[in-house]
Design an enzyme around this catalytic site. Sequence first.
Site, PDB file in Angstrom:
ATOM      1  N   HIS A   1      -2.302   1.959   7.321  1.00 33.54           N
ATOM      2  CA  HIS A   1      -3.284   2.063   6.033  1.00 33.54           C
ATOM      3  C   HIS A   1      -3.972   0.677   5.749  1.00 33.54           C
ATOM      4  CE1 HIS A   1      -1.433   5.721   4.480  1.00 33.54           C
ATOM      5  NE2 HIS A   1      -0.389   5.270   5.285  1.00 33.54           N
TER       6      HIS A   1
ATOM      7  N   TYR B   1       4.564  12.410   3.722  1.00 34.89           N
ATOM      8  CA  TYR B   1       5.305  13.251   4.280  1.00 34.89           C
ATOM      9  C   TYR B   1       6.136  14.044   3.364  1.00 34.89           C
ATOM     10  CZ  TYR B   1       2.880  12.074   8.560  1.00 34.89           C
ATOM     11  OH  TYR B   1       1.932  11.880   9.353  1.00 34.89           O
TER      12      TYR B   1
ATOM     13  N   THR C   1       3.141  17.236  14.607  1.00 33.05           N
ATOM     14  CA  THR C   1       2.350  18.058  13.803  1.00 33.05           C
ATOM     15  C   THR C   1       1.690  19.454  14.494  1.00 33.05           C
ATOM     16  OG1 THR C   1       1.903  16.132  12.700  1.00 33.05           O
ATOM     17  CG2 THR C   1       0.697  17.816  11.935  1.00 33.05           C
TER      18      THR C   1
ATOM     19  N   SER D   1       5.931  28.524   6.538  1.00 28.22           N
ATOM     20  CA  SER D   1       7.022  28.822   7.838  1.00 28.22           C
ATOM     21  C   SER D   1       7.751  29.995   7.062  1.00 28.22           C
ATOM     22  CB  SER D   1       7.819  27.837   8.207  1.00 28.22           C
ATOM     23  OG  SER D   1       7.268  26.648   8.551  1.00 28.22           O
TER      24      SER D   1
ATOM     25  N   ARG E   1     -14.979   4.086  -1.290  1.00 30.60           N
ATOM     26  CA  ARG E   1     -14.133   4.873  -2.339  1.00 30.60           C
ATOM     27  C   ARG E   1     -13.850   3.809  -3.521  1.00 30.60           C
ATOM     28  NH1 ARG E   1      -7.843   4.484  -0.042  1.00 30.60           N
ATOM     29  NH2 ARG E   1      -7.790   5.860  -1.960  1.00 30.60           N
TER      30      ARG E   1
ATOM     31  N   TRP F   1      -3.957   3.817  -7.304  1.00 28.66           N
ATOM     32  CA  TRP F   1      -2.642   4.095  -7.530  1.00 28.66           C
ATOM     33  C   TRP F   1      -1.834   3.266  -6.410  1.00 28.66           C
ATOM     34  CZ3 TRP F   1       1.305   6.581  -3.908  1.00 28.66           C
ATOM     35  CH2 TRP F   1       0.715   6.923  -2.886  1.00 28.66           C
TER      36      TRP F   1
ATOM     37  N   HIS G   1      -5.127   9.318 -12.085  1.00 30.62           N
ATOM     38  CA  HIS G   1      -5.494  10.517 -11.333  1.00 30.62           C
ATOM     39  C   HIS G   1      -4.499  10.520 -10.261  1.00 30.62           C
ATOM     40  CE1 HIS G   1      -7.172  14.093  -9.190  1.00 30.62           C
ATOM     41  NE2 HIS G   1      -7.349  13.345  -8.130  1.00 30.62           N
TER      42      HIS G   1
ATOM     43  N   SER H   1      13.568  11.340  -8.765  1.00 38.17           N
ATOM     44  CA  SER H   1      13.252  11.715  -7.611  1.00 38.17           C
ATOM     45  C   SER H   1      14.802  11.523  -6.912  1.00 38.17           C
ATOM     46  CB  SER H   1      12.268  10.841  -6.775  1.00 38.17           C
ATOM     47  OG  SER H   1      10.863  11.405  -7.409  1.00 38.17           O
TER      48      SER H   1
ATOM     49  N   HIS I   1       3.954   5.749   3.202  1.00 35.61           N
ATOM     50  CA  HIS I   1       3.896   6.546   4.203  1.00 35.61           C
ATOM     51  C   HIS I   1       4.719   7.663   4.405  1.00 35.61           C
ATOM     52  CE1 HIS I   1       1.278   8.319   7.040  1.00 35.61           C
ATOM     53  NE2 HIS I   1       2.307   8.562   7.668  1.00 35.61           N
TER      54      HIS I   1
END
Lengths: 402, 542
Positions: free
Chosen positions: B307, B261, B332, B272, B454, B145, B80, B174, B257
């Site tokens: 993390h 983003y 942010t 925006s 989790r 994952w 997933h 990518s 990380h």
Amino acid sequence: MGIQMKNTKKTLSSVNIFAKRFVSSIIAISSFLFAFNAYANFGLNTSNGYNMPRGVTEMSHQIYDLHMIIFYVCVAIGIGVFGVMGYSMYKHRKSKGSKAANFHENIKVEIIWTIIPLIILIIIAIPATKVLIEREDVSKADINIKVTGSQWKWRYEYMDSDAKGISFFSNLDKRSREQLQTSIDTGVSPSYENYLVNVDNRLIVPTGVKIRFLITASDVIHSWWVPDFGVKQDAIPGFVNATWAIIPPGKEGVYRGECAELCGKDHAYMPVVVEAVSQEEFTRWVGEFHNAKKDAQKNANKEWTEKDLMTAGEQAYGSYCAACHQATGKGIEGIFPSVVDSAMVIGDKKELAMQILNGKGAMSAFRDQLDDAQIAAVMQFLRNGFNKVGDITQPSEVKAWR
Amino acid sequence: MSTATATTHNDDAHHHGPEKGLMRWVRTTNHKDIGTLYLWFSFIMLLTGGAMAMMIRLELLAPGLQYVDPQFFNSLTTMHGLIMVFGAIMPAFVGLANWQVPMMIGAPDMALPRMNNWSFWILPFAATLLISSFFVEGGAPGSGWTMYAPLSTTYAPKSMDFVIFAIHLLGFSSIMGAINIIATITNMRAPGMRLMDMPLFVWTWLITAFLLIAVMPVLAGAVTMMLTDRNFGTSFFSAAGGGDPVMFQHIFWFFGHPEVYIMILPAFGIASQIIPTFARKPLFGYASMVYATASIAILSFVVWAHHMFLVGMPIEGQLYFMYATILISVPTGIKVFNWIATMWRGSMTFEAPMLWALSFVILFTVGGFTGLMLGVVPADIQYHDTYFVVAHFHYVLVTGALWAIIAGVYYWFPKWTGRMYDEKLAKIHFWWAVISVNVLFFPQHFLGLAGMPRRYADYSIQFTDFNVLSSIGGFAFGASFILYAYILIKGIVAGKKVEENAPWESATTLEWVIPTPAPYHSFETPPTQEQIDRASQHIHTH
């Protein structure tokens, strides 16, 4: 631990069982509708069910306070930001006749809303730094306990003075395992209040002293967590992490936690249960433990009957082997080998014993988990329960190979 | 003479439309076709990953094991995550970039059209390889994952090698996509369009593309080390051979990380674009939006170890990563404040794209708050690896990234198809989704705080009620995608025809100056300076 692997296809094709499962799910839903407020503190978890438990140690209190501080800071910012946004959405809509202004920057405002969050962050960071520095101080411990995670159980070893030499494994308790099996077979949900948060052997610790936990793992990464102590630390194979707790006197009781790092199939089935007792009680327990161990050693020297070996073997297999090799003995294709008709199992006795003692590949070593009598019994069950070798293995033989 | 020949040749090109039949899609080098392929691919992957989420929520409907065994449950959570990150969210943003970036900068196509074709066509093969791991002996990997060693090396089934190669392929795709986007934006802008004239969506994608090029090779390195640990006797991540399992986490999160983003910056860009359009007011603080995006991108490289606060890092490391992490909330926050200032004293209407964009701002901010809480190390001791984390990243990825994608699809739908989606159904879709997604994820905060870890296939009975609530929300949210698919297909087939260039009256960017639906080849002649100036209203309304 006897979680029976089930054939998913077979289960789903059985309409009957599926319906039962669905009924149990419906029961769960109605329990939610009717008893939302009824559940509270199962076990001695001090959680109120929707917030972090305040816990019982000074450290857990500090963590809780810090959590509440950041939470209220976020709530305050949220009210401000969403308030302004909500006002604008209500007031500045075309249907209310709002005419669009044309401003598109304002250096002063932009500087203000950069500086203010920075100040808030500094205000949060100061207490956080203080608590963190205190947590990291693992020096001057009164007692040391080594905690080793392995798939899927915890091992506890006491390192100091009288308690030195005490070592045992802590597995999911029998009642949880039975209810789990029932849910697999019939779809009925467990109802036992300590389901999945109880073990066969609790870690016993004294109150009022600084306990240092030395945390490591024997196979994959685990994480040892007791929410009420504010203690969580990853258990990493090949490395030792230290953390600590002082349980204040008067807070004797049972504290329940769980493994918090994904460690494979039975990650959800290796709870942590700690019983905090007074100093006197702890000393008494240490004495009892040493005595019980002497009795166990006698077992290794006596001659066992075939029947006793098979009974003990079936039980030990259920507790230690079935999690991987399954209750059927057939394992899971591609991950856990079958012990039925396995050349390894029906072959040379000594080789089999050595593999159980020392482990191999993904299989952990059972040298420390099982005594000679248990290993002999498991071998008896493997060779003559699942297979038909027709021989007998005595604990004394295992003792010689060990 | 030679000039005349060239012109004749170009004229031929002007008149050729898309190839007929299936081969159009296989051989296409057209940015719009490839964008469409990306978007449908990501939608199929979204439904696949979503089906897995439904099975996860079904098993978690009650304590005990009713439907799946825990090994398969772990495979479900692993796949997933991988499918949603690499199959759904990232390709959807690349699809949006393919459609929009050339049109928004007044370019006829992407700079490297053939590579563009290849970037897409790698994906279906990578996805097939990834999903086929379910059918390998031992099942799909169950190590999450994040694939932490040694659970993903010594203790994983054979199918992990399938996943490793699938990740390599996804990485190629990518990186090529990112190179193409950078080449397009730096070389193909309409004459007269400066960097600071570009729409925010283009800016956020330019920065995202640099992040992709920087970190996808790091992930490839990490999984290659896993591959050799598994098959060729190396010990990068095994302490027994002198390696270190924690090193895997450092390398993974050095990719991971910036990756989060990568999944949110283009979402910022979409919000925006949409908010100014429906507030009928220029974007507030254009320059600070660009700088905030760049600061977030730079900071994203230096916060990875938040993390892994519980792996036993030295205290200096923990303090540094805490400070750096909470610092990200400043840029942010600036973005959120800018969006609100854009709305302020506007003349707002609430068509579907605006509803999705505004709820994106609110719900993403909720995810940002929990992110701030998670960044504070002592509190993270209790939050770490609980459902609180699950709630946090689903707020930023589902009601963040996915919300912006849906908002963008509704926003640009008339330009792509020349037809309007059914506004009434789209509003029903919005309210259905926004309520159910909160029923799904909000209780998970409570579960995590109360102590549910989790990646648990089963839980103690004190967690039953919130899990039931979460599952009910989950099924309702899952069902909302049936409506979404219906709205999209109905709109494409039978939606009301849109005649005007800009069906949203105050949309100013360049894609709205060309006819609707956008012609197969747009901007064969660059836009005029006046059009560019009007598009970048933030600068020229001084």
